[in-house]
Design an enzyme around this catalytic site. Structure first.
Site, PDB file in Angstrom:
ATOM      1  CG  ASP A   1      -2.210  -8.305  -3.058  1.00 55.42           C
ATOM      2  OD1 ASP A   1      -3.152  -8.951  -3.541  1.00 55.42           O
ATOM      3  OD2 ASP A   1      -1.387  -8.801  -2.272  1.00 55.42           O
TER       4      ASP A   1
ATOM      5  CB  SER B   1       7.938  -5.506   8.820  1.00 55.26           C
ATOM      6  OG  SER B   1       7.538  -6.321   7.748  1.00 55.26           O
TER       7      SER B   1
ATOM      8  CG  ASN C   1      -3.076  -3.937   4.079  1.00 60.25           C
ATOM      9  OD1 ASN C   1      -3.909  -4.793   4.347  1.00 60.25           O
ATOM     10  ND2 ASN C   1      -2.256  -4.041   3.063  1.00 60.25           N
TER      11      ASN C   1
ATOM     12  CB  THR D   1      -0.027 -10.701   7.840  1.00 61.42           C
ATOM     13  OG1 THR D   1      -1.067 -10.309   6.932  1.00 61.42           O
ATOM     14  CG2 THR D   1      -0.596 -11.611   8.901  1.00 61.42           C
ATOM     15  CB  ALA D   2       1.017  -5.638   5.667  1.00 62.40           C
ATOM     16  CE1 TYR D   3       7.022  -0.545   8.201  1.00 59.38           C
ATOM     17  CE2 TYR D   3       5.513   1.224   7.593  1.00 59.38           C
ATOM     18  CZ  TYR D   3       6.757   0.804   8.016  1.00 59.38           C
ATOM     19  OH  TYR D   3       7.730   1.729   8.232  1.00 59.38           O
TER      20      TYR D   3
ATOM     21  CG  ASP E   1      12.905   5.281  13.866  1.00 62.89           C
ATOM     22  OD1 ASP E   1      13.480   6.232  14.434  1.00 62.89           O
ATOM     23  OD2 ASP E   1      13.494   4.247  13.516  1.00 62.89           O
TER      24      ASP E   1
END
Length: 332
Positions: A52, A169, A123, A164-166, A153
């Site tokens: 990746d 989360s 992404n 579906t990455a950072y 933040d």
């Protein structure tokens, strides 16, 4: 069929040579791509080594139109975007020659920092203070209109692929890859009514009037960092990333893999979550490399890895490049 081969760095040289030999034994003309990237538009397909991380790096470097890309990963790399393990290259090549594959067009973000265009992102693009646990103020504008003034933040702008990455989360929604939208997530906002925002991919997104006690940085796909003084601008890139998907591939879909991981992450301590996300973006790393990337104390890294190993979330292997070194990778 003409194929170009590309690697993340010089360490992939041996792998590229092996791939070239395999392809040519099957009657496929291949060439190792040079730094000018001219071959990207002249061949039928590009095979990218490095998992990746290789896919992300390739689409940072190649900003113009490119032939469809198939990611190749070794056993010590991640394979969410990259679909093919190197040991399966020979049977897969026969399928590729028969046209047994599809091409997905994936939206990229065109990124401008303080008026200067930088590498595109596949992404996500994030803005954070250079020092963690420090508030950042910003104004979000969509097509020139103020949407919110926030203290948080940081803020993340994501493509559907990055949902579906950072972004996930940080509490963002999961979006199917073909959706024509971008996501905007304010991370840990002081305003607890602030919710993730979904905007059309035709929109112009600005993060303006960026201020913090410390300098702020734009982070591209969890990797390259660019210092920002005041303004980040994002629009849809004119050239989408074209990714090869093997037809009839029995492997679990990217979405299903990420959902499984997200459900499990709810039970993890924050340090373990950070290590998992680092392994997802960076690929396999040693304990020392994880401590350096995450800036966590070595004892915390060691305890978190023990937790992740016991839970079956990561696996420990011997490095192919140094038999004395142990490395850790995602196990999904």
């Amino acid at each position: 069929m003409r194929v170009a081969l590309w690697g993340v760095d010089s360490r992939d040289g041996a792998l590229l040579s092996k791939m070239k030999k395999t392809l040519e034994s099957l009657g496929v003309r291949s060439q190792i791509m040079k730094d000018d990237y001219k071959a990207a538009a002249e061949v039928d397909m590009v095979l990218v080594a490095g998992g990746d991380k290789g896919i992300l790096n390739y689409f940072h470097k190649v900003q113009a139109a490119s032939a469809p890309v198939l990611g190749i990963y070794e056993t010590d790399s991640t394979g969410f975007l990259a679909q093919l393990e190197v040991r399966d290259l020979e049977p897969a090549t026969r399928r590729l020659k028969r046209g047994e594959y599809e091409v997905d067009e994936v939206t990229r973000l065109k990124v401008t920092v303080d008026g200067r265009e930088v590498e595109p992102a596949l992404n996500d693009v994030a803005v954070f203070p250079g020092k963690s646990a420090t508030l950042m103020e910003h104004v979000l504008k969509i097509d020139g209109k103020d949407i919110w003034h926030d203290q948080s933040d940081g803020v993340i702008i994501s493509t559907p692929t990055g949902s579906t990455a950072y972004t996930m989360s940080a509490g963002g929604p999961m979006v199917l890859q073909k959706s024509q939208v971008f996501l905007i997530v304010s991370v840990n906002s002081l305003d607890n009514t602030r919710r993730p925002l979904v905007v059309p991919s035709s929109a112009r997104i600005e993060i303006a009037d960026i201020t913090s006690r410390y300098h702020c940085e734009v982070v591209l796909d969890g990797g390259r960092r660019v210092r920002v003084k005041n303004l980040l601008e994002c629009v849809r890139h004119e050239h989408p990333a074209r990714l090869v998907r093997m037809a009839g591939d029995p492997a679990a879909s990217l979405m299903a893999k990420k959902v499984h991981l997200a459900e499990d992450m709810l039970k993890m301590p924050p340090s373990a979550k950070l290590i998992l996300k680092t392994l997802e973006y960076e690929g396999a790393l040693s304990q020392k490399e994880l401590a350096s990337r995450t800036m966590l104390p070595e004892r915390t890294v060691r305890l978190s890895l023990s937790h992740l190993l016991d839970g079956g979330y990561v696996k420990k292997k011997t490095s192919l490049r140094d038999a004395r070194q142990r490395i850790y990778e995602l196990k999904i």
